[in-house]
Write an enzyme that holds these catalytic residues in place. Structure first.
Site, PDB file in Angstrom:
ATOM      1  N   THR A 124     -59.827  19.440 -34.020  1.00  0.00           N
ATOM      2  CA  THR A 124     -59.971  20.328 -35.179  1.00  0.00           C
ATOM      3  C   THR A 124     -58.836  20.087 -36.170  1.00  0.00           C
ATOM      4  O   THR A 124     -57.878  19.381 -35.876  1.00  0.00           O
ATOM      5  CB  THR A 124     -59.996  21.798 -34.712  1.00  0.00           C
ATOM      6  OG1 THR A 124     -58.938  21.999 -33.772  1.00  0.00           O
ATOM      7  CG2 THR A 124     -61.320  22.128 -34.055  1.00  0.00           C
ATOM      8  N   LYS A 157     -52.577  26.109 -28.400  1.00  0.00           N
ATOM      9  CA  LYS A 157     -53.364  25.619 -29.538  1.00  0.00           C
ATOM     10  C   LYS A 157     -52.472  25.418 -30.756  1.00  0.00           C
ATOM     11  O   LYS A 157     -51.650  26.275 -31.087  1.00  0.00           O
ATOM     12  CB  LYS A 157     -54.487  26.614 -29.862  1.00  0.00           C
ATOM     13  CG  LYS A 157     -55.413  26.110 -30.950  1.00  0.00           C
ATOM     14  CD  LYS A 157     -56.758  26.816 -30.933  1.00  0.00           C
ATOM     15  CE  LYS A 157     -57.684  26.308 -32.039  1.00  0.00           C
ATOM     16  NZ  LYS A 157     -57.939  24.862 -31.957  1.00  0.00           N
ATOM     17  N   ARG A 169     -48.965   7.973 -23.903  1.00  0.00           N
ATOM     18  CA  ARG A 169     -48.145   7.154 -23.007  1.00  0.00           C
ATOM     19  C   ARG A 169     -49.019   6.374 -22.017  1.00  0.00           C
ATOM     20  O   ARG A 169     -50.224   6.366 -22.170  1.00  0.00           O
ATOM     21  CB  ARG A 169     -47.090   7.974 -22.285  1.00  0.00           C
ATOM     22  CG  ARG A 169     -47.545   9.204 -21.567  1.00  0.00           C
ATOM     23  CD  ARG A 169     -46.336   9.808 -20.835  1.00  0.00           C
ATOM     24  NE  ARG A 169     -46.056  11.155 -21.232  1.00  0.00           N
ATOM     25  CZ  ARG A 169     -46.236  12.214 -20.444  1.00  0.00           C
ATOM     26  NH1 ARG A 169     -46.681  12.055 -19.217  1.00  0.00           N
ATOM     27  NH2 ARG A 169     -45.954  13.420 -20.859  1.00  0.00           N
ATOM     28  N   GLY A 188     -60.967  25.721 -35.675  1.00  0.00           N
ATOM     29  CA  GLY A 188     -62.041  25.012 -36.363  1.00  0.00           C
ATOM     30  C   GLY A 188     -63.337  25.812 -36.329  1.00  0.00           C
ATOM     31  O   GLY A 188     -64.110  25.816 -37.293  1.00  0.00           O
ATOM     32  N   PRO A 245     -56.938  11.323 -23.128  1.00  0.00           N
ATOM     33  CA  PRO A 245     -57.567  11.514 -21.807  1.00  0.00           C
ATOM     34  C   PRO A 245     -56.836  12.483 -20.881  1.00  0.00           C
ATOM     35  O   PRO A 245     -57.430  12.978 -19.923  1.00  0.00           O
ATOM     36  CB  PRO A 245     -57.553  10.100 -21.210  1.00  0.00           C
ATOM     37  CG  PRO A 245     -56.402   9.417 -21.874  1.00  0.00           C
ATOM     38  CD  PRO A 245     -56.381   9.964 -23.284  1.00  0.00           C
ATOM     39  N   GLY A 304     -63.906  15.891 -31.673  1.00  0.00           N
ATOM     40  CA  GLY A 304     -63.842  17.320 -31.361  1.00  0.00           C
ATOM     41  C   GLY A 304     -62.546  17.905 -31.884  1.00  0.00           C
ATOM     42  O   GLY A 304     -62.411  19.128 -32.012  1.00  0.00           O
ATOM     43  N   HIS A 345     -57.532  32.286 -28.649  1.00  0.00           N
ATOM     44  CA  HIS A 345     -57.337  31.026 -27.916  1.00  0.00           C
ATOM     45  C   HIS A 345     -56.066  31.066 -27.071  1.00  0.00           C
ATOM     46  O   HIS A 345     -55.170  31.872 -27.316  1.00  0.00           O
ATOM     47  CB  HIS A 345     -57.244  29.851 -28.893  1.00  0.00           C
ATOM     48  CG  HIS A 345     -58.585  29.413 -29.427  1.00  0.00           C
ATOM     49  ND1 HIS A 345     -59.172  30.003 -30.511  1.00  0.00           N
ATOM     50  CD2 HIS A 345     -59.445  28.452 -29.000  1.00  0.00           C
ATOM     51  CE1 HIS A 345     -60.343  29.429 -30.744  1.00  0.00           C
ATOM     52  NE2 HIS A 345     -60.535  28.486 -29.842  1.00  0.00           N
TER      53      HIS A 345
HETATM   54  N1  LIG Z   1     -64.740  20.636 -30.592  1.00  0.00           N
HETATM   55  C1  LIG Z   1     -64.573  21.360 -29.500  1.00  0.00           C
HETATM   56  O1  LIG Z   1     -65.526  21.856 -28.870  1.00  0.00           O
HETATM   57  C2  LIG Z   1     -63.198  21.551 -28.967  1.00  0.00           C
HETATM   58  C3  LIG Z   1     -62.155  21.053 -29.677  1.00  0.00           C
HETATM   59  N2  LIG Z   1     -60.892  21.189 -29.229  1.00  0.00           N
HETATM   60  C4  LIG Z   1     -59.876  20.517 -30.015  1.00  0.00           C
HETATM   61  O2  LIG Z   1     -59.592  19.305 -29.353  1.00  0.00           O
HETATM   62  C5  LIG Z   1     -58.229  18.959 -29.552  1.00  0.00           C
HETATM   63  C6  LIG Z   1     -57.552  18.765 -28.197  1.00  0.00           C
HETATM   64  O3  LIG Z   1     -57.518  19.991 -27.525  1.00  0.00           O
HETATM   65  P1  LIG Z   1     -56.856  20.102 -26.070  1.00  0.00           P
HETATM   66  O4  LIG Z   1     -57.480  19.099 -25.173  1.00  0.00           O
HETATM   67  O5  LIG Z   1     -56.871  21.529 -25.700  1.00  0.00           O
HETATM   68  O6  LIG Z   1     -55.373  19.667 -26.417  1.00  0.00           O
HETATM   69  P2  LIG Z   1     -54.263  19.051 -25.420  1.00  0.00           P
HETATM   70  O7  LIG Z   1     -52.964  19.274 -26.093  1.00  0.00           O
HETATM   71  O8  LIG Z   1     -54.471  19.567 -24.046  1.00  0.00           O
HETATM   72  O9  LIG Z   1     -54.606  17.486 -25.419  1.00  0.00           O
HETATM   73  C7  LIG Z   1     -54.342  16.623 -26.485  1.00  0.00           C
HETATM   74  C8  LIG Z   1     -54.017  15.268 -25.889  1.00  0.00           C
HETATM   75  O10 LIG Z   1     -53.924  14.317 -26.948  1.00  0.00           O
HETATM   76  C9  LIG Z   1     -52.874  13.442 -26.645  1.00  0.00           C
HETATM   77  N3  LIG Z   1     -52.402  12.798 -27.871  1.00  0.00           N
HETATM   78  C10 LIG Z   1     -51.638  13.313 -28.858  1.00  0.00           C
HETATM   79  N4  LIG Z   1     -51.415  12.391 -29.806  1.00  0.00           N
HETATM   80  C11 LIG Z   1     -52.057  11.276 -29.410  1.00  0.00           C
HETATM   81  C12 LIG Z   1     -52.205   9.980 -29.964  1.00  0.00           C
HETATM   82  N5  LIG Z   1     -51.632   9.644 -31.120  1.00  0.00           N
HETATM   83  N6  LIG Z   1     -52.936   9.076 -29.279  1.00  0.00           N
HETATM   84  C13 LIG Z   1     -53.524   9.399 -28.124  1.00  0.00           C
HETATM   85  N7  LIG Z   1     -53.422  10.610 -27.534  1.00  0.00           N
HETATM   86  C14 LIG Z   1     -52.700  11.532 -28.182  1.00  0.00           C
HETATM   87  C15 LIG Z   1     -51.795  14.311 -25.987  1.00  0.00           C
HETATM   88  O11 LIG Z   1     -50.923  13.539 -25.205  1.00  0.00           O
HETATM   89  C16 LIG Z   1     -52.677  15.240 -25.139  1.00  0.00           C
HETATM   90  O12 LIG Z   1     -52.863  14.702 -23.840  1.00  0.00           O
HETATM   91  C17 LIG Z   1     -57.632  20.070 -30.395  1.00  0.00           C
HETATM   92  O13 LIG Z   1     -57.687  19.688 -31.758  1.00  0.00           O
HETATM   93  C18 LIG Z   1     -58.572  21.243 -30.165  1.00  0.00           C
HETATM   94  O14 LIG Z   1     -58.605  22.150 -31.224  1.00  0.00           O
HETATM   95  C19 LIG Z   1     -60.606  21.823 -28.053  1.00  0.00           C
HETATM   96  C20 LIG Z   1     -61.604  22.379 -27.321  1.00  0.00           C
HETATM   97  C21 LIG Z   1     -62.987  22.311 -27.727  1.00  0.00           C
HETATM   98  O1  LIG Z   2     -58.154  24.328 -29.135  1.00  0.00           O
HETATM   99  C1  LIG Z   2     -59.121  24.783 -28.481  1.00  0.00           C
HETATM  100  O2  LIG Z   2     -59.011  25.111 -27.304  1.00  0.00           O
HETATM  101  C2  LIG Z   2     -60.423  24.886 -29.143  1.00  0.00           C
HETATM  102  N1  LIG Z   2     -60.558  24.409 -30.333  1.00  0.00           N
HETATM  103  C3  LIG Z   2     -61.744  24.390 -31.108  1.00  0.00           C
HETATM  104  C4  LIG Z   2     -61.532  25.207 -32.363  1.00  0.00           C
HETATM  105  O3  LIG Z   2     -60.480  25.083 -32.998  1.00  0.00           O
HETATM  106  O4  LIG Z   2     -62.437  25.951 -32.739  1.00  0.00           O
HETATM  107  C5  LIG Z   2     -62.969  24.750 -30.326  1.00  0.00           C
HETATM  108  C6  LIG Z   2     -62.768  25.786 -29.271  1.00  0.00           C
HETATM  109  O5  LIG Z   2     -62.639  27.006 -29.901  1.00  0.00           O
HETATM  110  C7  LIG Z   2     -61.561  25.463 -28.407  1.00  0.00           C
END
Ligand SMILES: NC(=O)C1=CN([C@@H]2O[C@H](COP(=O)(O)OP(=O)(O)OC[C@H]3O[C@@H](n4cnc5c(N)ncnc54)[C@H](O)[C@@H]3O)[C@@H](O)[C@H]2O)C=CC1
Ligand SMILES: O=C(O)C1=N[C@H](C(=O)O)C[C@H](O)C1
Length: 267
Positions: free
Chosen positions: A102, A160, A39, A166, A12, A100, A156
């Site tokens: 990746t 990342k 945390r 992904g 979150p 979401g 990106h």
């Molecule tokens: N499918 C989509 O459209 C999108 C996917 N993503 C993907 O979403 C994921 C997150 O991206 P962001 O939010 O940018 O990363 P971020 O690093 O900002 O957030 C990840 C969060 O997960 C938490 N976390 C890590 N391990 C954890 C655990 N074991 N339990 C609970 N929380 C935990 C971290 O403390 C952090 O707050 C990445 O894999 C990214 O590639 C990101 C943007 C769009």
């Molecule tokens: O980590 C990101 O930010 C994103 N991750 C996804 C990916 O790996 O494709 C989706 C989007 O590109 C943002």
């Protein structure tokens, strides 16, 4: 009135997780029943800095959360390691995962689809929730029928963890459904510096750029004699992903299998 869907959000405080909390908070048909964070164990989410007025409890252990809380859907936005564990656990506890995060391999998807089907549960893994990005991938698949030479350039932010993204992997997979394998470039081409031609899949090239200031961007560039075609998408903020997250949560409730890719549930 539509029934309320009870949601757990993992991650979150992350870039995406924060937006997902706001999405659930402003959507009357969604209810946040818990959050799983690395945390803040035992706090109410509203006690965590930057979080909206949500009384959902924070857990640091996914399994304990799933044991304590009655939920319909888990939205996972964490990292590849945690995301895989969380998805497995959600299915164990009959909660529908919407992922979401990746970094899932084709083998992961296959195994998790079997598990979802055995349990007759809906599950969604969407490498990109932005509608425009899904269209960019579909248009690229259409173009690949006519252009066999293609380079994917994904850009990106520098926080990342995974490369290629992904989205880039999914784009290459969609293109490979309509394109014969082909080694691109000069037959005698040689990388003087390792990595100069990017990563490869069936002769396509994928280039990953990481810079502060970027959010999520991709260009798919095709070439043939005398012409190029570039299909480009930019997410300039994380709100761009939220309509897709909402659609995935609602759709997961109606499925009894795992769907990989938002394109498979968009009308
Ligand atoms: N499918 C989509 O459209 C999108 C996917 N993503 C993907 O979403 C994921 C997150 O991206 P962001 O939010 O940018 O990363 P971020 O690093 O900002 O957030 C990840 C969060 O997960 C938490 N976390 C890590 N391990 C954890 C655990 N074991 N339990 C609970 N929380 C935990 C971290 O403390 C952090 O707050 C990445 O894999 C990214 O590639 C990101 C943007 C769009
Ligand atoms: O980590 C990101 O930010 C994103 N991750 C996804 C990916 O790996 O494709 C989706 C989007 O590109 C943002």
């Amino acid at each position: 009135m539509a029934e309320t869907i009870r949601v757990i959000i993992a991650g979150p405080r992350g870039n995406m997780g924060k937006e997902a909390v706001l999405l659930v908070n402003r959507t009357p048909t969604l209810e946040l029943v818990a959050a799983v964070d690395s945390r803040n164990e035992g706090k109410e989410l509203r006690e965590v800095e930057g979080m909206p007025d949500e009384s959902a409890r924070v857990y640091t252990d996914m399994e304990r959360c799933l044991q304590d809380v009655e939920a319909d859907v888990l939205i996972d936005l964490t990292n590849p390691e945690a995301g895989k564990v969380h998805m497995d656990l959600a299915l164990d506890y009959n909660v529908r995962p919407v992922v979401g995060t990746t970094g899932f391999t084709e083998e992961d998807v296959k195994r998790l689809r079997k598990k979802a089907e055995d349990k007759e549960l809906g599950a969604i893994i969407a490498p990109n929730f932005a509608v425009g990005a899904v269209l960019m991938m579909k248009f690229s698949q259409m173009a690949a029928k006519y252009f066999e030479d293609v380079e994917i350039i994904e850009k990106h932010h520098d926080r990342k963890l995974d490369a290629p993204s992904g989205t880039a992997i999914k784009t290459a997979q969609l293109i490979s459904e309509v394109r014969e394998e082909k080694k691109q470039g000069h037959p005698d081409e040689k990388e003087e510096w390792e990595g100069a031609r990017g990563a490869g899949m069936e002769g396509m090239h994928i280039h990953s750029i990481r810079l502060p200031g970027l959010v999520a961007h991709q260009e798919v560039m095709f070439g043939s004699s005398g012409q190029t075609l570039t299909i480009k998408h930019d997410s300039i903020n994380r709100e761009s992903f939220m309509p897709g997250v909402k659609l995935a949560v609602e759709t997961a409730m109606k499925l009894d299998t795992l769907v990989y890719g938002l394109e498979n549930i968009m009308e």
